[in-house]
Structure formats: structure tokens, C-alpha cells
Scaffold this motif. Structure first.
Motif, PDB file in Angstrom:
ATOM      1  N   CYS A  26      -8.748 -35.728   7.147  1.00  0.00           N
ATOM      2  CA  CYS A  26      -7.729 -34.878   7.747  1.00  0.00           C
ATOM      3  C   CYS A  26      -8.071 -33.404   7.578  1.00  0.00           C
ATOM      4  O   CYS A  26      -8.483 -32.979   6.518  1.00  0.00           O
ATOM      5  CB  CYS A  26      -6.359 -35.153   7.125  1.00  0.00           C
ATOM      6  SG  CYS A  26      -5.704 -36.775   7.551  1.00  0.00           S
ATOM      7  N   GLY A  27      -7.861 -32.635   8.656  1.00  0.00           N
ATOM      8  CA  GLY A  27      -8.118 -31.200   8.587  1.00  0.00           C
ATOM      9  C   GLY A  27      -7.009 -30.456   9.277  1.00  0.00           C
ATOM     10  O   GLY A  27      -6.183 -31.032   9.970  1.00  0.00           O
ATOM     11  N   SER A  28      -6.981 -29.172   9.104  1.00  0.00           N
ATOM     12  CA  SER A  28      -5.954 -28.359   9.738  1.00  0.00           C
ATOM     13  C   SER A  28      -6.312 -28.118  11.180  1.00  0.00           C
ATOM     14  O   SER A  28      -7.462 -28.122  11.555  1.00  0.00           O
ATOM     15  CB  SER A  28      -5.845 -27.010   9.014  1.00  0.00           C
ATOM     16  OG  SER A  28      -7.081 -26.339   9.067  1.00  0.00           O
ATOM     17  N   PRO A  29      -5.350 -27.914  12.056  1.00  0.00           N
ATOM     18  CA  PRO A  29      -5.626 -27.697  13.458  1.00  0.00           C
ATOM     19  C   PRO A  29      -6.339 -26.379  13.688  1.00  0.00           C
ATOM     20  O   PRO A  29      -6.174 -25.420  12.957  1.00  0.00           O
ATOM     21  CB  PRO A  29      -4.221 -27.703  14.096  1.00  0.00           C
ATOM     22  CG  PRO A  29      -3.300 -27.306  12.987  1.00  0.00           C
ATOM     23  CD  PRO A  29      -3.900 -27.877  11.747  1.00  0.00           C
ATOM     24  N   VAL A 126     -15.436 -49.822  17.336  1.00  0.00           N
ATOM     25  CA  VAL A 126     -15.799 -48.433  17.035  1.00  0.00           C
ATOM     26  C   VAL A 126     -15.518 -48.115  15.575  1.00  0.00           C
ATOM     27  O   VAL A 126     -16.354 -47.529  14.875  1.00  0.00           O
ATOM     28  CB  VAL A 126     -15.047 -47.462  17.967  1.00  0.00           C
ATOM     29  CG1 VAL A 126     -15.372 -46.009  17.594  1.00  0.00           C
ATOM     30  CG2 VAL A 126     -15.417 -47.716  19.426  1.00  0.00           C
ATOM     31  N   LEU A 127     -14.359 -48.502  15.083  1.00  0.00           N
ATOM     32  CA  LEU A 127     -14.009 -48.219  13.687  1.00  0.00           C
ATOM     33  C   LEU A 127     -14.945 -48.921  12.703  1.00  0.00           C
ATOM     34  O   LEU A 127     -15.189 -48.414  11.606  1.00  0.00           O
ATOM     35  CB  LEU A 127     -12.567 -48.628  13.402  1.00  0.00           C
ATOM     36  CG  LEU A 127     -11.463 -47.791  14.068  1.00  0.00           C
ATOM     37  CD1 LEU A 127     -10.104 -48.235  13.553  1.00  0.00           C
ATOM     38  CD2 LEU A 127     -11.661 -46.312  13.834  1.00  0.00           C
ATOM     39  N   ASP A 128     -15.469 -50.062  13.095  1.00  0.00           N
ATOM     40  CA  ASP A 128     -16.401 -50.787  12.218  1.00  0.00           C
ATOM     41  C   ASP A 128     -17.664 -49.976  11.907  1.00  0.00           C
ATOM     42  O   ASP A 128     -18.334 -50.241  10.914  1.00  0.00           O
ATOM     43  CB  ASP A 128     -16.803 -52.120  12.857  1.00  0.00           C
ATOM     44  CG  ASP A 128     -15.743 -53.199  12.664  1.00  0.00           C
ATOM     45  OD1 ASP A 128     -14.850 -53.014  11.809  1.00  0.00           O
ATOM     46  OD2 ASP A 128     -15.806 -54.226  13.376  1.00  0.00           O
ATOM     47  N   THR A 129     -17.980 -48.983  12.734  1.00  0.00           N
ATOM     48  CA  THR A 129     -19.161 -48.138  12.484  1.00  0.00           C
ATOM     49  C   THR A 129     -18.871 -47.021  11.489  1.00  0.00           C
ATOM     50  O   THR A 129     -19.777 -46.268  11.125  1.00  0.00           O
ATOM     51  CB  THR A 129     -19.670 -47.500  13.793  1.00  0.00           C
ATOM     52  OG1 THR A 129     -18.726 -46.527  14.251  1.00  0.00           O
ATOM     53  CG2 THR A 129     -19.907 -48.544  14.877  1.00  0.00           C
ATOM     54  N   GLU A 130     -17.610 -46.875  11.089  1.00  0.00           N
ATOM     55  CA  GLU A 130     -17.180 -45.787  10.206  1.00  0.00           C
ATOM     56  C   GLU A 130     -17.549 -44.414  10.775  1.00  0.00           C
ATOM     57  O   GLU A 130     -18.220 -43.612  10.133  1.00  0.00           O
ATOM     58  CB  GLU A 130     -17.779 -45.964   8.809  1.00  0.00           C
ATOM     59  CG  GLU A 130     -17.402 -47.273   8.144  1.00  0.00           C
ATOM     60  CD  GLU A 130     -17.978 -47.408   6.744  1.00  0.00           C
ATOM     61  OE1 GLU A 130     -18.027 -46.397   6.024  1.00  0.00           O
ATOM     62  OE2 GLU A 130     -18.374 -48.530   6.382  1.00  0.00           O
ATOM     63  N   GLU A 151      -5.220 -39.711  20.137  1.00  0.00           N
ATOM     64  CA  GLU A 151      -4.280 -39.620  19.030  1.00  0.00           C
ATOM     65  C   GLU A 151      -4.531 -40.693  17.963  1.00  0.00           C
ATOM     66  O   GLU A 151      -4.287 -40.466  16.779  1.00  0.00           O
ATOM     67  CB  GLU A 151      -2.845 -39.748  19.551  1.00  0.00           C
ATOM     68  CG  GLU A 151      -2.370 -38.588  20.412  1.00  0.00           C
ATOM     69  CD  GLU A 151      -2.958 -38.605  21.818  1.00  0.00           C
ATOM     70  OE1 GLU A 151      -2.919 -37.552  22.491  1.00  0.00           O
ATOM     71  OE2 GLU A 151      -3.470 -39.668  22.237  1.00  0.00           O
ATOM     72  N   GLN A 152      -5.023 -41.854  18.383  1.00  0.00           N
ATOM     73  CA  GLN A 152      -5.283 -42.914  17.405  1.00  0.00           C
ATOM     74  C   GLN A 152      -6.433 -42.527  16.478  1.00  0.00           C
ATOM     75  O   GLN A 152      -6.412 -42.824  15.287  1.00  0.00           O
ATOM     76  CB  GLN A 152      -5.601 -44.235  18.117  1.00  0.00           C
ATOM     77  CG  GLN A 152      -4.377 -44.909  18.705  1.00  0.00           C
ATOM     78  CD  GLN A 152      -4.657 -46.301  19.206  1.00  0.00           C
ATOM     79  OE1 GLN A 152      -4.429 -46.612  20.368  1.00  0.00           O
ATOM     80  NE2 GLN A 152      -5.163 -47.158  18.332  1.00  0.00           N
ATOM     81  N   PHE A 153      -7.438 -41.857  17.033  1.00  0.00           N
ATOM     82  CA  PHE A 153      -8.528 -41.372  16.187  1.00  0.00           C
ATOM     83  C   PHE A 153      -8.038 -40.211  15.317  1.00  0.00           C
ATOM     84  O   PHE A 153      -8.414 -40.094  14.147  1.00  0.00           O
ATOM     85  CB  PHE A 153      -9.712 -40.928  17.045  1.00  0.00           C
ATOM     86  CG  PHE A 153     -10.480 -42.060  17.661  1.00  0.00           C
ATOM     87  CD1 PHE A 153     -11.372 -42.805  16.899  1.00  0.00           C
ATOM     88  CD2 PHE A 153     -10.328 -42.381  19.002  1.00  0.00           C
ATOM     89  CE1 PHE A 153     -12.098 -43.852  17.459  1.00  0.00           C
ATOM     90  CE2 PHE A 153     -11.046 -43.422  19.568  1.00  0.00           C
ATOM     91  CZ  PHE A 153     -11.929 -44.167  18.808  1.00  0.00           C
ATOM     92  N   ASP A 154      -7.193 -39.354  15.890  1.00  0.00           N
ATOM     93  CA  ASP A 154      -6.669 -38.211  15.139  1.00  0.00           C
ATOM     94  C   ASP A 154      -5.943 -38.683  13.874  1.00  0.00           C
ATOM     95  O   ASP A 154      -6.078 -38.077  12.795  1.00  0.00           O
ATOM     96  CB  ASP A 154      -5.684 -37.403  15.996  1.00  0.00           C
ATOM     97  CG  ASP A 154      -6.363 -36.667  17.137  1.00  0.00           C
ATOM     98  OD1 ASP A 154      -7.605 -36.505  17.080  1.00  0.00           O
ATOM     99  OD2 ASP A 154      -5.663 -36.272  18.080  1.00  0.00           O
ATOM    100  N   LYS A 155      -5.172 -39.750  14.006  1.00  0.00           N
ATOM    101  CA  LYS A 155      -4.409 -40.259  12.862  1.00  0.00           C
ATOM    102  C   LYS A 155      -5.322 -40.714  11.730  1.00  0.00           C
ATOM    103  O   LYS A 155      -4.905 -40.754  10.571  1.00  0.00           O
ATOM    104  CB  LYS A 155      -3.514 -41.417  13.307  1.00  0.00           C
ATOM    105  CG  LYS A 155      -2.353 -40.985  14.190  1.00  0.00           C
ATOM    106  CD  LYS A 155      -1.555 -42.192  14.668  1.00  0.00           C
ATOM    107  CE  LYS A 155      -0.415 -41.770  15.593  1.00  0.00           C
ATOM    108  NZ  LYS A 155       0.325 -42.950  16.101  1.00  0.00           N
ATOM    109  N   LEU A 156      -6.554 -41.051  12.063  1.00  0.00           N
ATOM    110  CA  LEU A 156      -7.522 -41.502  11.057  1.00  0.00           C
ATOM    111  C   LEU A 156      -8.432 -40.373  10.590  1.00  0.00           C
ATOM    112  O   LEU A 156      -9.360 -40.598   9.818  1.00  0.00           O
ATOM    113  CB  LEU A 156      -8.370 -42.646  11.621  1.00  0.00           C
ATOM    114  CG  LEU A 156      -7.590 -43.837  12.170  1.00  0.00           C
ATOM    115  CD1 LEU A 156      -8.534 -44.905  12.675  1.00  0.00           C
ATOM    116  CD2 LEU A 156      -6.671 -44.402  11.097  1.00  0.00           C
ATOM    117  N   GLY A 157      -8.182 -39.152  11.080  1.00  0.00           N
ATOM    118  CA  GLY A 157      -9.002 -38.019  10.680  1.00  0.00           C
ATOM    119  C   GLY A 157     -10.360 -37.995  11.334  1.00  0.00           C
ATOM    120  O   GLY A 157     -11.296 -37.353  10.824  1.00  0.00           O
ATOM    121  N   VAL A 158     -10.523 -38.688  12.471  1.00  0.00           N
ATOM    122  CA  VAL A 158     -11.805 -38.715  13.186  1.00  0.00           C
ATOM    123  C   VAL A 158     -11.713 -37.772  14.386  1.00  0.00           C
ATOM    124  O   VAL A 158     -10.967 -38.040  15.325  1.00  0.00           O
ATOM    125  CB  VAL A 158     -12.157 -40.140  13.662  1.00  0.00           C
ATOM    126  CG1 VAL A 158     -13.495 -40.132  14.396  1.00  0.00           C
ATOM    127  CG2 VAL A 158     -12.198 -41.100  12.491  1.00  0.00           C
TER     128      VAL A 158
END
Length: 357
Positions: A26-29, A126-130, A151-158
Motif C-alpha cells: 500500500c502506498g499514498s496516492p 495473475v495473483l499466483d505470479t505474485e 480497483e481489485q489490484f489497488d486493494k492488494l497494493g499492486v
């Protein structure tokens, strides 16, 4: 022109990975800017690198990349070939959604990167590749019905990145491939190259790639005069063909050559047109997509030409009778670094058929 498949639910192992990524990434916008991609970079921070974090306003979404990605995934061939051209194969853990063989000269680099799927992979895959960074060429890939919304990737900090060529001056809210509100130019592609080069900390490579592309366009169009010549671009489907409208990547090719697109009266990216209308427009040269995927009818150029020369509606078209065809990869007909390949090949075909000086 991507076609995505439904997303499957994540396994428990993937959900565990999601939690790890959420805590770590997670990072700041970042700061806001235009609807395309504008970037800024900060000084080296804890665990960071020179020139990072990089902050981009990408297609209206704020993206922050804290350090150069080491486990990037590209979800479309276009973004994959940019990364490979920038020498980033060793920082990629997956690619997906291919219409063609990889660009000439990138074969060895591409062989080092795992192909997650020939078409759209599941979110789980995709998530399996970390991944620590995900890029895509089309809004539909990173949207509902695609791999997953950003947004789904954003929630994971990607962090995710979308090609500006598919959002700047384009409305993707309809059911088709979008409508251009302003003509696309190569500047959008050059901007994408520079964005990705900045994200990965290889800006000099990015500038060299852009300079090389510009040089190729200049060389292909030098002394060319194709005024009055009409072109028609057929991507796929023999039942209800997808033909290029005025203002996407084929528009870049047409404008660079000074020619005219037979369907320049529509701003739809790839409208489906009936064959009677195609025959009535009767272009001087047919630009035909030669695809290796197997999602539509008449994907290969051979199948397209067979159809054109046997169908009673099309076989008497000027370009068909005179066999004025030029074959392009799907990537050369999409807004990518290979759009330049499209300019080169169509320019050569115009000259070989005696249609331009």
C-alpha cells in the motif's frame, strides 16, 4: 480488440497472498493531472531507488510505484512488446492475450517470460505470479468482464497501468471497442513508452526506443505521395467484419501516408459493417489482419482473402480483382510500438502496387 473471459473466484491460497500484498504494497496516492499519463518522481526513500517513487496520473487514476518493479505482469501483447523492447524480460513474471507471434527481434527475450494464457487469464492466475506491477493495453482487460477491474489490484497494493492510447480522447462506455472523440496520434504510444521506462527506471532506453520509432516513420514516409488513395482495414470476422473507423491506430497509418480511410466517416474504433457497404466503398487497397488467435471467423489473412475472392458481394471489388492486399499483424493495427510496422508495410504496398510515389 481483446476478448476477455469471466473471472474465476480466488482460491484460499490466493486470498492469503492478497493479504500479504495488501500489507506490503500500500502506498499514498499520487498527484493528479490530465486524463492521460503524466509522471513525477521523488527522491530515494526507505527501500526505494533513485527516481522513485514514480507517480502517474494514468487514464484518470492516480498510480504510485515505490520502486522499479521486479515481478511485472503484462496482460496484453502491446504492453508486453514495449517491456521486452525496453530490455525488461528479467523483470517480468507473466504475459497474456496474444493475437500474433512476438515482434521480430524479441523472440529470445519473450521466451524467458511465462505466458499465463493466450487470451485473458483469470485474476487468480495473475495473483499466483505474485505481481508487483500489472500493465494492460485495453480498458476492457482491466475492467468488469476482463481480468479484473483496476480497483481489485489497488486493494492488494499492486499498481496498474493502462495504455493512454485506449483512454485519452476515447469513450469506452459503450458495448463495442470504443469511440474516438479525437484522433489518436503516435504521441500516445511514445508517451506510454516513456511512462513504462520511468516506472522501471530505464528512461534512457525509453528515449532510444522512441527515437528509433520516429526514425522509422520518417524513413517509411519520405517522398511518399498517396493523396487520393483509399484504404480499408479489416481486422477480423467474415460474417460481420470489424473494419477500422477514422481515428484509431489505422488512422495513424493512413494520416502518415497522406491517404484516405474508406470509413473515415465513423469514429467507432472497430465498427461492424455489412459486406454490401464494404463493396460500395470499394477501396484501392485492402489492409488485412493476419492473426494467429482463434476467437473470430477468418482470423488469418489466408482465410480473409479466400472469403473476399469467393464471396459474390466482394469478389468484384477493385482491390480484390487486382489482388491489392497488404497483410498486417493484429498488433500493427492496434495502437502499439508496432503501429510503426503498419506504416512501413502499407507504405511499401502502396509503392509496389503503383498507388503512390
Amino acid at each position: 480488440m481483446p476478448f476477455a473471459r469471466p473471472v474465476r473466484p480466488a482460491r484460499p491460497a490466493v486470498l492469503l497472498l492478497a493479504g500479504v500484498l495488501l500489507l506490503a504494497g500500500c502506498g499514498s496516492p499520487g498527484s493528479s493531472g490530465s486524463s492521460g499519463s503524466t509522471g513525477s518522481s521523488g527522491s530515494t526513500g526507505k527501500g526505494g531507488a533513485a527516481g522513485h517513487p514514480v507517480r502517474l496520473d494514468n487514464c484518470g487514476q492516480e498510480v504510485e510505484v515505490d520502486s522499479p518493479p521486479r515481478r511485472a505482469v503484462s496482460l496484453n501483447q502491446g504492453t508486453t512488446e514495449i517491456m521486452l523492447s525496453l530490455g525488461l524480460a528479467d523483470r517480468m513474471v507473466g504475459t497474456a492475450t496474444w493475437t500474433d507471434p512476438v515482434a521480430e527481434g524479441l523472440e529470445k527475450a519473450n521466451a524467458k517470460v511465462k505466458r499465463l494464457a493466450d487470451n485473458a487469464p483469470s485474476f487468480e492466475t495473475v495473483l499466483d505470479t505474485e505481481p508487483d506491477f500489472v500493465a494492460a493495453s485495453f480498458a476492457s482487460t482491466l475492467g468488469k468482464g476482463g481480468v479484473a477491474p483496476r480497483e481489485q489490484f489497488d486493494k492488494l497494493g499492486v499498481p496498474t497501468y493502462l495504455s493512454p492510447s485506449d483512454c485519452v480522447g476515447k469513450d469506452n462506455s459503450g458495448d463495442g471497442d470504443g469511440v474516438r472523440t479525437e484522433p489518436l496520434t503516435m504521441d500516445a504510444v511514445y508517451g506510454e513508452v516513456r511512462d513504462l521506462a520511468q516506472v522501471f527506471g530505464v528512461q534512457e532506453r525509453g528515449e532510444r526506443l522512441v527515437a528509433g520509432l520516429k526514425s522509422r516513420v520518417t524513413g517509411a514516409t519520405a517522398g511518399l505521395d498517396a493523396r487520393g488513395v483509399t484504404l480499408m482495414y479489416w481486422f477480423a470476422n467474415s460474417q460481420s467484419p470489424y473494419l477500422a473507423g477514422c481515428c484509431g491506430a489505422p488512422g495513424i497509418v493512413t494520416d502518415a501516408l497522406g491517404a484516405k480511410n474508406a470509413f473515415d466517416d465513423t469514429k467507432e474504433e472497430w465498427p461492424q459493417v455489412n459486406w454490401e457497404t464494404v463493396a460500395d466503398r470499394d477501396p484501392d487497397l485492402l489492409v488485412i489482419g493476419d492473426l494467429t488467435r482463434k476467437e473470430q471467423t477468418a482470423e488469418t489473412a489466408a482465410k480473409k482473402i479466400e472469403f473476399l475472392e469467393s464471396n459474390p458481394v466482394t469478389k468484384n471489388m477493385t482491390a480484390v480483382k487486382k489482388k491489392r492486399y497488404v497483410l498486417l499483424s493484429g498488433q500493427a493495427m492496434n495502437p502499439t510500438v508496432r503501429t510503426v510496422e503498419g506504416i512501413e508495410k502499407v507504405a511499401a504496398a502502396l509503392r509496389s502496387h503503383g498507388l503512390a510515389g
